[in-house]
Design a protein around this motif. Sequence first.
Motif, PDB file in Angstrom:
ATOM      1  N   PHE A   1       0.844  -0.866  -0.316  1.00  0.00           N
ATOM      2  CA  PHE A   1       0.385  -0.203   0.136  1.00  0.00           C
ATOM      3  C   PHE A   1       1.122   1.316   0.006  1.00  0.00           C
ATOM      4  CE2 PHE A   1      -2.451   3.370   1.785  1.00  0.00           C
ATOM      5  CZ  PHE A   1      -3.799   2.952   1.224  1.00  0.00           C
ATOM      6  N   LYS A   2       1.892   1.260   0.777  1.00  0.00           N
ATOM      7  CA  LYS A   2       3.211   2.357   0.417  1.00  0.00           C
ATOM      8  C   LYS A   2       3.433   2.713  -0.523  1.00  0.00           C
ATOM      9  CE  LYS A   2       4.220   2.317   6.273  1.00  0.00           C
ATOM     10  NZ  LYS A   2       3.568   2.913   6.320  1.00  0.00           N
ATOM     11  N   PHE A   3       4.112   1.297  -0.883  1.00  0.00           N
ATOM     12  CA  PHE A   3       4.503   1.953  -2.461  1.00  0.00           C
ATOM     13  C   PHE A   3       3.930   2.457  -3.177  1.00  0.00           C
ATOM     14  CE2 PHE A   3       4.720  -0.486  -6.651  1.00  0.00           C
ATOM     15  CZ  PHE A   3       6.443  -0.153  -6.401  1.00  0.00           C
ATOM     16  N   GLU A   4       2.486   1.814  -3.453  1.00  0.00           N
ATOM     17  CA  GLU A   4       1.571   1.676  -4.713  1.00  0.00           C
ATOM     18  C   GLU A   4       1.134   3.341  -4.307  1.00  0.00           C
ATOM     19  OE1 GLU A   4      -1.973   1.279  -7.216  1.00  0.00           O
ATOM     20  OE2 GLU A   4      -1.033  -0.546  -6.721  1.00  0.00           O
ATOM     21  N   THR A   5       1.002   3.903  -3.342  1.00  0.00           N
ATOM     22  CA  THR A   5       0.765   5.003  -2.956  1.00  0.00           C
ATOM     23  C   THR A   5       1.251   5.871  -3.195  1.00  0.00           C
ATOM     24  OG1 THR A   5      -1.070   4.109  -1.491  1.00  0.00           O
ATOM     25  CG2 THR A   5      -0.724   6.487  -0.992  1.00  0.00           C
ATOM     26  N   LEU A   6       3.287   5.367  -2.849  1.00  0.00           N
ATOM     27  CA  LEU A   6       4.070   6.891  -3.251  1.00  0.00           C
ATOM     28  C   LEU A   6       4.103   7.396  -4.441  1.00  0.00           C
ATOM     29  CD1 LEU A   6       6.602   5.812  -0.441  1.00  0.00           C
ATOM     30  CD2 LEU A   6       5.733   8.445  -1.356  1.00  0.00           C
ATOM     31  N   VAL A   7       4.145   6.130  -5.279  1.00  0.00           N
ATOM     32  CA  VAL A   7       4.145   6.184  -6.571  1.00  0.00           C
ATOM     33  C   VAL A   7       3.185   7.007  -7.199  1.00  0.00           C
ATOM     34  CG1 VAL A   7       3.913   4.343  -9.234  1.00  0.00           C
ATOM     35  CG2 VAL A   7       5.074   3.694  -7.034  1.00  0.00           C
ATOM     36  N   HIS A   8       2.039   6.369  -7.494  1.00  0.00           N
ATOM     37  CA  HIS A   8       1.127   7.792  -7.563  1.00  0.00           C
ATOM     38  C   HIS A   8       0.879   8.856  -6.945  1.00  0.00           C
ATOM     39  CE1 HIS A   8      -2.056   4.910  -8.655  1.00  0.00           C
ATOM     40  NE2 HIS A   8      -2.097   3.755  -8.377  1.00  0.00           N
ATOM     41  N   LEU A   9       1.890   9.319  -5.619  1.00  0.00           N
ATOM     42  CA  LEU A   9       1.889  10.670  -5.678  1.00  0.00           C
ATOM     43  C   LEU A   9       3.224  11.454  -6.736  1.00  0.00           C
ATOM     44  CD1 LEU A   9       1.211  10.173  -1.719  1.00  0.00           C
ATOM     45  CD2 LEU A   9      -0.608  11.842  -3.274  1.00  0.00           C
ATOM     46  N   CYS A  10       4.258  10.404  -6.675  1.00  0.00           N
ATOM     47  CA  CYS A  10       5.595  11.139  -7.590  1.00  0.00           C
ATOM     48  C   CYS A  10       5.399  11.169  -8.828  1.00  0.00           C
ATOM     49  CB  CYS A  10       6.623   9.454  -7.091  1.00  0.00           C
ATOM     50  SG  CYS A  10       6.893   9.421  -5.715  1.00  0.00           S
ATOM     51  N   ARG A  11       4.096  10.594  -9.178  1.00  0.00           N
ATOM     52  CA  ARG A  11       3.529  10.623 -10.223  1.00  0.00           C
ATOM     53  C   ARG A  11       3.332  12.348 -10.707  1.00  0.00           C
ATOM     54  NH1 ARG A  11       2.220   3.948 -11.766  1.00  0.00           N
ATOM     55  NH2 ARG A  11       4.683   4.359 -13.209  1.00  0.00           N
ATOM     56  N   GLU A  12       2.591  12.343  -9.587  1.00  0.00           N
ATOM     57  CA  GLU A  12       2.032  13.496  -9.560  1.00  0.00           C
ATOM     58  C   GLU A  12       2.596  14.544  -9.762  1.00  0.00           C
ATOM     59  OE1 GLU A  12      -1.309  14.254 -10.366  1.00  0.00           O
ATOM     60  OE2 GLU A  12      -1.624  11.815 -10.526  1.00  0.00           O
ATOM     61  N   TYR A  13       4.034  14.573  -8.561  1.00  0.00           N
ATOM     62  CA  TYR A  13       4.736  16.053  -8.415  1.00  0.00           C
ATOM     63  C   TYR A  13       5.623  16.307  -9.628  1.00  0.00           C
ATOM     64  CZ  TYR A  13       4.502  14.039  -3.522  1.00  0.00           C
ATOM     65  OH  TYR A  13       3.935  13.299  -2.679  1.00  0.00           O
ATOM     66  N   HIS A  14       5.841  15.192 -10.447  1.00  0.00           N
ATOM     67  CA  HIS A  14       6.200  14.631 -11.430  1.00  0.00           C
ATOM     68  C   HIS A  14       5.328  15.804 -12.622  1.00  0.00           C
ATOM     69  CE1 HIS A  14       7.675  13.782 -16.374  1.00  0.00           C
ATOM     70  NE2 HIS A  14       9.121  13.720 -15.765  1.00  0.00           N
ATOM     71  N   LYS A  15       3.992  15.900 -12.918  1.00  0.00           N
ATOM     72  CA  LYS A  15       3.091  16.219 -13.940  1.00  0.00           C
ATOM     73  C   LYS A  15       3.277  17.760 -13.345  1.00  0.00           C
ATOM     74  CE  LYS A  15      -0.005  12.471 -14.525  1.00  0.00           C
ATOM     75  NZ  LYS A  15      -1.625  12.358 -14.383  1.00  0.00           N
ATOM     76  N   LEU A  16       3.502  17.951 -11.819  1.00  0.00           N
ATOM     77  CA  LEU A  16       2.544  19.184 -11.427  1.00  0.00           C
ATOM     78  C   LEU A  16       4.723  20.477 -11.497  1.00  0.00           C
ATOM     79  CD1 LEU A  16       1.076  18.655  -8.208  1.00  0.00           C
ATOM     80  CD2 LEU A  16       0.641  19.952 -10.041  1.00  0.00           C
ATOM     81  N   GLY A  17       6.267  19.462 -11.478  1.00  0.00           N
ATOM     82  CA  GLY A  17       7.444  20.193 -11.755  1.00  0.00           C
ATOM     83  C   GLY A  17       7.439  20.550 -10.290  1.00  0.00           C
ATOM     84  N   TRP A  18       7.142  19.737  -9.240  1.00  0.00           N
ATOM     85  CA  TRP A  18       8.165  19.916  -7.983  1.00  0.00           C
ATOM     86  C   TRP A  18       9.262  19.290  -7.834  1.00  0.00           C
ATOM     87  CZ3 TRP A  18       3.398  18.579  -4.062  1.00  0.00           C
ATOM     88  CH2 TRP A  18       2.109  19.838  -3.746  1.00  0.00           C
ATOM     89  N   VAL A  19      10.058  19.454  -6.460  1.00  0.00           N
ATOM     90  CA  VAL A  19      10.599  18.591  -5.998  1.00  0.00           C
ATOM     91  C   VAL A  19      10.729  17.680  -4.480  1.00  0.00           C
ATOM     92  CG1 VAL A  19      13.279  18.966  -4.710  1.00  0.00           C
ATOM     93  CG2 VAL A  19      12.189  20.050  -6.397  1.00  0.00           C
TER      94      VAL A  19
END
Length: 468
Positions: A273-291
């Motif tokens: 659960f931690k892994f997949e949720t983090l992957v979803h979040l990190c992909r969103e960070y990339h879309k937003l151009g975040w660090v």
Amino acid sequence: MTFIKDNFLLETPQAKELYHGYAKEMPIIDYHNHLSPEHVANDYQFKNLTEAWLTDDHYKWRAMRACGIDEAYITGDASDRDKFQKWAETVPFTLRNPLYHWTHLELRRYFGIDDLLTGNNAARIFWDTEEQLQQKSHSTLGLLQQFNVEVICTTDDPIDYLEHHNSAAQKNTSPKMLPTFRPDKVYAVEDHSGYRTYLEKLSEVSGTRITAYQDLITALKKRLAFFHEQGCRLSDHGLEHLYHFEMNSYDIDTIFGKLMNGHSLEVGEIRYFKFETLVHLCREYHKLGWVQQFHLGALRNTNKRKLAQLGPDTGFDSIGDFPQAINLARFLNTLESTGQLSKTILYNLNPALNEVFATMVGNFNDGSVRGKMQMGSGWWYNDQLDGMEKQLNTLSNMGLLSCFVGMLTDSRSFLSFPRHEYFRRLLCNILGNDMKKGLIPNDLEYIGSLVQDICYRNAKAYFNLGYN
């Protein structure tokens, strides 16, 4: 009288010139801290040095406990004056601990006090600093302005309404305050009862009824958009270590259903659960151009009796010896394989793994951004003389020091900003010694410009915080 003179920590003529001529006056971008947004927005005035200095400072609490100070004088109901007295009595015994340097550096920089703090002069220093803390120069904004702080990035939960950030923005406060997205509770599924309570709050603030896993992702996307509108450009995560699985190793909807029905999860389900949720979040960070930032390696809440009495973050955490390399590489590669790896800072708490982290970041630079992957500054138990030097030397040997985004406070105290000075002095001393030894060019303009990059310019370019 104080031992902290103008050339404190500066051992060579080159180091002195680098610090005084290039580093000292550079503005500060404190891109990770735990300061109170409410105190910033309201330009809070502390009542006394105990409130400003000892509240929530588990570094000091640990030292006091080690000296046999009763908990009543640490987190208990003793008076502020008595708590300060006990801290002052502890200070002489912190010799060679970073607290000894920080304490006297902060007394000198903020209050002009050169005396070494002891139990004998505690009363005078308590009253002298109390008087200064009532002045506008020593309000929360005044304290930050004294150290030429340009930006602070606080640490904020996805359910936070960010009303204090909005208030500060409307007042155009200086320094500028921006939020950081810290979603640790989003995947803290070990406590299924507490997790459901958290989801209720997330549902409310996001306007999304969360009954399935996809609803959770939808709610998080809404919160990410809200944070982005408020100027957020960073996320942060506190984890023992990262997990990695092949996608769909578990059925995420089944796991979520168990949570919602009040059932405990198995260890593998928690980790997935931690892994997949983090992957979803990190992909969103990339879309937003975040660090994205990952603080890895803390062994938290080790003393269960004290946890029950005092709660978390009260001084009972330590360095963990978790394996990091394999899953860290695989997690980053999961994002890199689809071109969705954001700019990333990896903070390592176990100094035995410095070389692992320094070489890991180099695996995922792709030429798209200068210094895209960062080995974070010495963190927590490593933000002291030896730890900072080890981090800087390891980074220099196995990466590019010239691309480093520099220091942060990671602190809850508005009096912690001399840590930037401490870091800058150490940086200049390392480079100054190398210049004297002939290991690098004895070119002050060239090396001085590199110092200014590390102290300020690299961070300003890297974080893209939306100001000129």
